[in-house]
Motif scaffolding. Structure first.
Motif, PDB file in Angstrom:
ATOM      1  N   ILE A 236      58.572-110.328  77.077  1.00 16.53           N
ATOM      2  CA  ILE A 236      57.288-110.642  77.712  1.00 16.53           C
ATOM      3  C   ILE A 236      56.162-109.858  77.059  1.00 16.53           C
ATOM      4  N   GLY A 237      56.405-108.567  76.825  1.00  9.47           N
ATOM      5  CA  GLY A 237      55.369-107.762  76.183  1.00  9.47           C
ATOM      6  C   GLY A 237      55.012-108.285  74.809  1.00  9.47           C
ATOM      7  N   GLY A 238      56.024-108.615  74.016  1.00 13.86           N
ATOM      8  CA  GLY A 238      55.748-109.158  72.685  1.00 13.86           C
ATOM      9  C   GLY A 238      55.029-110.486  72.739  1.00 13.86           C
ATOM     10  N   ALA A 239      55.442-111.344  73.677  1.00 17.30           N
ATOM     11  CA  ALA A 239      54.807-112.657  73.791  1.00 17.30           C
ATOM     12  C   ALA A 239      53.346-112.536  74.216  1.00 17.30           C
ATOM     13  N   LEU A 240      53.072-111.663  75.202  1.00 12.24           N
ATOM     14  CA  LEU A 240      51.684-111.501  75.644  1.00 12.24           C
ATOM     15  C   LEU A 240      50.812-110.892  74.551  1.00 12.24           C
ATOM     16  N   LEU A 241      51.366-109.930  73.817  1.00 13.45           N
ATOM     17  CA  LEU A 241      50.595-109.347  72.712  1.00 13.45           C
ATOM     18  C   LEU A 241      50.289-110.393  71.649  1.00 13.45           C
ATOM     19  N   ALA A 242      51.223-111.331  71.452  1.00 13.19           N
ATOM     20  CA  ALA A 242      50.998-112.388  70.467  1.00 13.19           C
ATOM     21  C   ALA A 242      49.962-113.403  70.952  1.00 13.19           C
TER      22      ALA A 242
ATOM     23  N   SER B 178      38.664-102.810  74.789  1.00 13.94           N
ATOM     24  CA  SER B 178      39.099-104.207  74.877  1.00 13.94           C
ATOM     25  C   SER B 178      40.417-104.471  74.155  1.00 13.94           C
ATOM     26  N   SER B 179      41.282-103.469  74.018  1.00 16.26           N
ATOM     27  CA  SER B 179      42.556-103.653  73.325  1.00 16.26           C
ATOM     28  C   SER B 179      43.494-104.533  74.135  1.00 16.26           C
ATOM     29  N   SER B 180      44.327-105.284  73.439  1.00 19.04           N
ATOM     30  CA  SER B 180      45.203-106.258  74.098  1.00 19.04           C
ATOM     31  C   SER B 180      46.258-105.601  74.984  1.00 19.04           C
ATOM     32  N   TRP B 181      46.689-104.370  74.709  1.00 22.83           N
ATOM     33  CA  TRP B 181      47.709-103.744  75.546  1.00 22.83           C
ATOM     34  C   TRP B 181      47.225-103.576  76.984  1.00 22.83           C
ATOM     35  N   ARG B 182      45.919-103.378  77.140  1.00 27.45           N
ATOM     36  CA  ARG B 182      45.375-103.263  78.496  1.00 27.45           C
ATOM     37  C   ARG B 182      45.491-104.603  79.228  1.00 27.45           C
ATOM     38  N   GLY B 183      45.272-105.685  78.526  1.00 27.78           N
ATOM     39  CA  GLY B 183      45.406-107.006  79.130  1.00 27.78           C
ATOM     40  C   GLY B 183      46.819-107.280  79.607  1.00 27.78           C
TER      41      GLY B 183
ATOM     42  N   GLN C 172      41.310-107.970  70.345  1.00 25.88           N
ATOM     43  CA  GLN C 172      40.169-107.430  71.085  1.00 25.88           C
ATOM     44  C   GLN C 172      39.787-108.409  72.190  1.00 25.88           C
ATOM     45  N   LEU C 173      39.888-107.968  73.440  1.00 31.73           N
ATOM     46  CA  LEU C 173      39.617-108.818  74.580  1.00 31.73           C
ATOM     47  C   LEU C 173      38.158-108.695  75.016  1.00 31.73           C
TER      48      LEU C 173
ATOM     49  N   THR D  11      62.744-106.524  61.859  1.00 37.82           N
ATOM     50  CA  THR D  11      61.312-106.575  62.133  1.00 37.82           C
ATOM     51  C   THR D  11      61.078-106.540  63.635  1.00 37.82           C
ATOM     52  N   PRO D  12      59.842-106.215  64.074  1.00 35.31           N
ATOM     53  CA  PRO D  12      59.567-106.262  65.516  1.00 35.31           C
ATOM     54  C   PRO D  12      59.881-107.616  66.137  1.00 35.31           C
ATOM     55  N   ALA D  13      59.598-108.695  65.391  1.00 34.09           N
ATOM     56  CA  ALA D  13      59.895-110.032  65.913  1.00 34.09           C
ATOM     57  C   ALA D  13      61.399-110.226  66.092  1.00 34.09           C
TER      58      ALA D  13
END
Length: 443
Positions: free
Chosen positions: A161-167, A181-186, A172-173, A264-266
């Protein structure tokens, strides 16, 4: 089978519905618990942290508070509505997740991570007490297995889930309420929003009746923690040892696949994450069914024996550190599967030894010991073994194997030890068939 015994085995639809809700809660709880591990790089960058500082957020800040808060939540679960305990806990950990997403300093991040730990400490004591009252003794292994399956799925789903949401989210949100506005906060804000949905589902469940069991229950309740440890202390030691092996391996497996097998991370998200979800979920669920089946056949110490055998299989699964590619992923899945079988079987065995009016406290004590032993020390033990015993930080796989074997062996021995309390547990189950309701279900 006598008519009253058959009636005792019937499980009402409300119990199955509650099990589904609580399993979803377990998935969300463990996803929120481990999602930090996927967001490490972004958090380090935005808050200017080093590895030591971020590791405290991942482990110690959560584990110490979680383990400490589990005891009072367990006691509350034995005294007040378990639904209320679950509602308060879910609200607290969801607020903590939102706070982590909004944190602008390291101190704020640690404080809100602690709040996540406090809230999540309520979940398993209240949930297992809830299910122990809702399901007859012959079906509790299945119920506990489904709940722990949710936790296993959640631990693996955090990676996916974390990887999918980051993708999906842009780097920048454009969210004005975030300090940056970093995506990890989102990701953290989105997961926090799932908390209110879980609270609505919990409100729709029906609180099971509390029961007055026989004199054995009264004696144990009166003796408090001392008698509780006397009844299940040896199993708690086995669960602590199993937890160290589990947490140590889970913490360092991604690094092993990344550093030594060049995944790889993926690949880690897709292959290792899937192995954790499928292996852990299947192990927890099938472990409950198998322990129920063997126990129903009258096999002495059936649940403990299943747990002991699973520890042996888990040691075989640790061979993933000597393999590569698909073979390594498959062996890792076997390890996670076997740990799931052992965990649910041992948990069911522990709760079977305790009367219903102490199972909230019993679960809390188990949570305290397992979290402090596992999450609190397992990852650090591997690091110390690499640095001070093997003398080579590249020996991640060897350290995982050494720590895993040395902690699984005691668990295997403990669970395989003949129980002297089998007759007492059977008497408690017999008492449970003559339950006398002491309060009505909550609406």
């Amino acid at each position: 089978m006598p008519a009253d015994a058959q009636a005792n085995q019937r499980v009402p639809a409300s119990a199955w519905y509650a099990l589904a809700v609580l399993t979803f809660g377990a998935i969300l709880s463990y996803t929120d618990r481990y999602i930090i591990n996927v967001l490490v790089d972004g958090i380090r960058r935005d808050l200017s942290l080093d590895d030591v500082a971020i590791s405290l957020v991942q482990g110690a800040a959560f584990a110490l508070v979680y383990a400490t808060a589990a005891i009072p939540f367990g006691m509350l679960s034995d005294r007040i509505s378990r639904r209320y305990v679950l509602l308060v806990g879910t609200a607290l950990w969801s607020a903590g997740m939102l706070g982590c997403g909004l944190a602008s300093t390291y101190q704020q991040l640690v404080a809100f991570r602690c709040l996540v730990g406090v809230g999540e400490a309520s979940f398993f004591p209240a949930s297992l007490s809830f299910l122990a009252a809702a399901f007859p003794p012959q079906r509790r292994g299945l119920a506990f297995g489904a709940l722990l399956m949710g936790s296993s799925i959640g631990a693996g789903a955090a990676v996916s889930i974390g990887g999918a949401l980051l993708a999906l989210l842009p780097p920048q949100l454009d969210w004005p309420f975030l300090p940056t506005s970093s995506s990890w906060r989102g990701v953290l804000v989105i997961l926090a929003a799932a908390g209110p949905a879980l609270m609505l589902l919990i409100l729709s469940t029906r609180e099971p009746r509390r029961v007055a069991t026989g004199s054995a229950a009264g004696r144990l309740s009166g003796g408090g923690l001392r008698d509780l440890l006397k009844a299940g202390g040896i199993l708690l030691l086995g669960l602590a040892s199993l937890s160290i092996a589990d947490a140590a391996t889970a913490a360092w497996a991604p690094a092993f696949f990344s550093r030594l097998l060049n995944f790889t991370p993926a690949q880690i998200a897709a292959e290792v994450g899937t192995a954790a979800i499928v292996g852990g979920g299947a192990g927890s669920f099938l472990g409950g069914i198998l322990s129920d089946h063997l126990d129903a056949r009258g096999i002495p110490n059936a649940r403990e024996r299943v747990a002991s055998a699973a520890c042996g299989v888990a040691m075989l699964g640790l061979s993933f550190v000597f393999l590569s590619g698909t073979s390594a992923v498959a062996a890792y899945a076997l390890f996670v599967f076997a740990v799931g079988v052992a965990s649910v079987s041992a948990a069911a065995a522990l709760l079977r030894r305790l009367p219903l009016n102490t199972q909230g406290l019993g679960t809390a004590v188990a949570a305290f010991i397992m979290v402090m032993a596992g999450l609190g020390s397992g990852p650090t033990i591997v690091a110390l073994v690499k640095q001070h015993i093997l003398g080579d930080n590249a020996q991640t796989g060897s350290a995982i194997f050494l720590v895993g074997v040395l902690t699984l062996l005691p668990a295997l021995a403990v669970f395989g030890r003949p129980s002297r309390t089998k007759r007492a547990s059977q008497q408690r189950d017999s008492d449970g068939q003559q339950q006398r309701p002491t309060d009505r279900p909550s609406p």
